[in-house]
Design a protein around this motif. Structure first.
Motif, short mmCIF file in Angstrom:
data_model
loop_
_atom_site.label_atom_id
_atom_site.label_comp_id
_atom_site.label_asym_id
_atom_site.label_seq_id
_atom_site.Cartn_x
_atom_site.Cartn_y
_atom_site.Cartn_z
N ILE A 46 0.85 -1.20 0.00
CA ILE A 46 0.00 0.00 0.00
C ILE A 46 0.88 1.24 0.00
CG2 ILE A 46 -1.63 1.35 1.40
CD1 ILE A 46 -2.73 -1.47 2.34
N GLN A 47 1.89 1.24 0.83
CA GLN A 47 2.80 2.38 0.96
C GLN A 47 3.48 2.70 -0.37
OE1 GLN A 47 5.92 1.58 3.78
NE2 GLN A 47 6.31 3.74 4.14
N GLN A 48 3.77 1.69 -1.17
CA GLN A 48 4.49 1.88 -2.43
C GLN A 48 3.58 2.05 -3.64
OE1 GLN A 48 7.46 -1.26 -2.74
NE2 GLN A 48 7.76 -1.17 -0.54
N SER A 49 2.29 2.02 -3.44
CA SER A 49 1.34 2.10 -4.54
C SER A 49 1.44 3.44 -5.27
CB SER A 49 -0.09 1.91 -4.01
OG SER A 49 -1.01 2.04 -5.06
N LYS A 50 1.20 3.38 -6.58
CA LYS A 50 1.21 4.59 -7.42
C LYS A 50 -0.19 5.20 -7.56
CE LYS A 50 5.56 4.09 -8.36
NZ LYS A 50 6.43 4.62 -7.34
N THR A 51 -1.14 4.67 -6.83
CA THR A 51 -2.51 5.17 -6.89
C THR A 51 -2.69 6.33 -5.92
OG1 THR A 51 -3.13 3.48 -5.30
CG2 THR A 51 -3.48 2.95 -7.62
N THR A 52 -3.89 6.91 -5.93
CA THR A 52 -4.22 8.03 -5.06
C THR A 52 -5.25 7.55 -4.03
OG1 THR A 52 -3.84 9.56 -6.88
CG2 THR A 52 -5.12 10.39 -5.02
N PHE A 53 -5.05 7.93 -2.78
CA PHE A 53 -5.94 7.51 -1.70
C PHE A 53 -6.66 8.71 -1.10
CE2 PHE A 53 -3.04 4.04 -2.04
CZ PHE A 53 -3.70 2.92 -1.59
N TYR A 54 -7.95 8.49 -0.82
CA TYR A 54 -8.75 9.45 -0.07
C TYR A 54 -9.32 8.71 1.13
CZ TYR A 54 -8.41 12.93 -3.69
OH TYR A 54 -7.92 13.87 -4.57
N GLY A 55 -9.43 9.42 2.23
CA GLY A 55 -9.98 8.83 3.43
C GLY A 55 -11.18 9.62 3.92
N GLU A 69 -7.30 5.15 -9.41
CA GLU A 69 -6.36 5.28 -10.52
C GLU A 69 -6.92 6.41 -11.36
OE1 GLU A 69 -5.95 1.60 -12.68
OE2 GLU A 69 -5.44 0.51 -10.86
N ILE A 70 -6.23 7.53 -11.37
CA ILE A 70 -6.73 8.73 -12.03
C ILE A 70 -6.05 8.92 -13.36
CG2 ILE A 70 -7.03 11.23 -11.83
CD1 ILE A 70 -6.92 10.84 -8.75
N ASN A 71 -6.84 8.94 -14.43
CA ASN A 71 -6.36 9.21 -15.78
C ASN A 71 -7.04 10.46 -16.28
OD1 ASN A 71 -4.78 6.65 -16.15
ND2 ASN A 71 -6.81 5.79 -15.76
N ASP A 101 -18.14 14.47 -8.24
CA ASP A 101 -18.25 15.93 -8.25
C ASP A 101 -16.91 16.64 -8.30
OD1 ASP A 101 -20.96 15.41 -8.04
OD2 ASP A 101 -21.07 15.88 -5.91
N THR A 102 -15.85 15.99 -7.84
CA THR A 102 -14.53 16.63 -7.78
C THR A 102 -13.77 16.47 -9.08
OG1 THR A 102 -14.43 16.27 -5.40
CG2 THR A 102 -12.34 16.70 -6.51
N PHE A 103 -13.83 15.29 -9.65
CA PHE A 103 -13.07 15.00 -10.87
C PHE A 103 -14.02 15.01 -12.05
CE2 PHE A 103 -10.98 12.92 -7.31
CZ PHE A 103 -9.67 13.37 -7.45
N LYS A 104 -13.84 15.94 -12.92
CA LYS A 104 -14.73 16.06 -14.08
C LYS A 104 -14.20 15.17 -15.21
CE LYS A 104 -17.16 19.03 -11.83
NZ LYS A 104 -18.29 18.56 -11.09
N VAL A 105 -14.46 13.87 -15.10
CA VAL A 105 -13.99 12.91 -16.08
C VAL A 105 -15.19 12.32 -16.82
CG1 VAL A 105 -11.87 12.34 -14.83
CG2 VAL A 105 -13.96 11.04 -14.37
#
Length: 151
Positions: A46-55, A69-71, A101-105
């Motif tokens: 988890i610590q080394q992951s290239k993803t983005t985390f929200y809590g 995973e944000i593209n 609502d935050t990411f307009k994808v």
């Protein structure tokens, strides 16, 4: 409160790991599967992951995690886990609303175990559409969903 969290810190990766362990243990039971891959993920991974985390915090306690995973025009929700003691309090819904609502994808996608009926119904009720069903190499039937911002 929803916040981006720094999973690269060992302390935070252990908090994420603990929530994953509790939440994924429930999913493993729902799927009747002892060899559940998400439960094998370590705090170090988890610590080394290239993803983005929200809590999501409730009274300062981290009680839910969303891994993305944000593209450019697509976000894949790798995990949306809520600690079992916080189930059915609308936290998952708030996390999904936050992403939408935050990411307009153009597209959001997510996967879960096919027989994880609470999660399947949750995504369908939010407006996700079933995309495909397949069997994994460890014998778990999965289902994927997409939510398009296009009409």
């Amino acid at each position: 409160m929803i916040e981006k969290i720094d999973h690269s810190s060992l302390k935070t990766s252990k908090l994420i790991y603990n929530i994953f362990q509790k939440s994924y243990a429930v999913e493993a039971l729902l799927l009747n599967h002892d060899d559940f891959p998400p439960l094998k993920r370590t705090a170090s991974e988890i610590q080394q992951s290239k993803t983005t985390f929200y809590g999501y915090r409730h009274e300062e306690e981290l009680c839910a995690i969303m891994e993305l995973e944000i593209n450019e025009n697509h976000i894949h929700i790798r995990s949306l886990t809520v600690a079992p003691e916080f189930f059915r309090k609308g936290i998952g819904y708030r996390l999904l609303c936050f992403v939408r609502d935050t990411f307009k994808v153009d597209l959001l996608s997510v996967e879960t175990g096919h027989d994880n009926f609470p999660a399947v119904n949750f995504y369908l009720n939010f407006g996700f559409k079933k995309n495909k069903v397949w069997m994994t190499e460890v014998g778990i039937e999965k289902i994927s969903f997409t939510l398009s911002s296009q009409p």
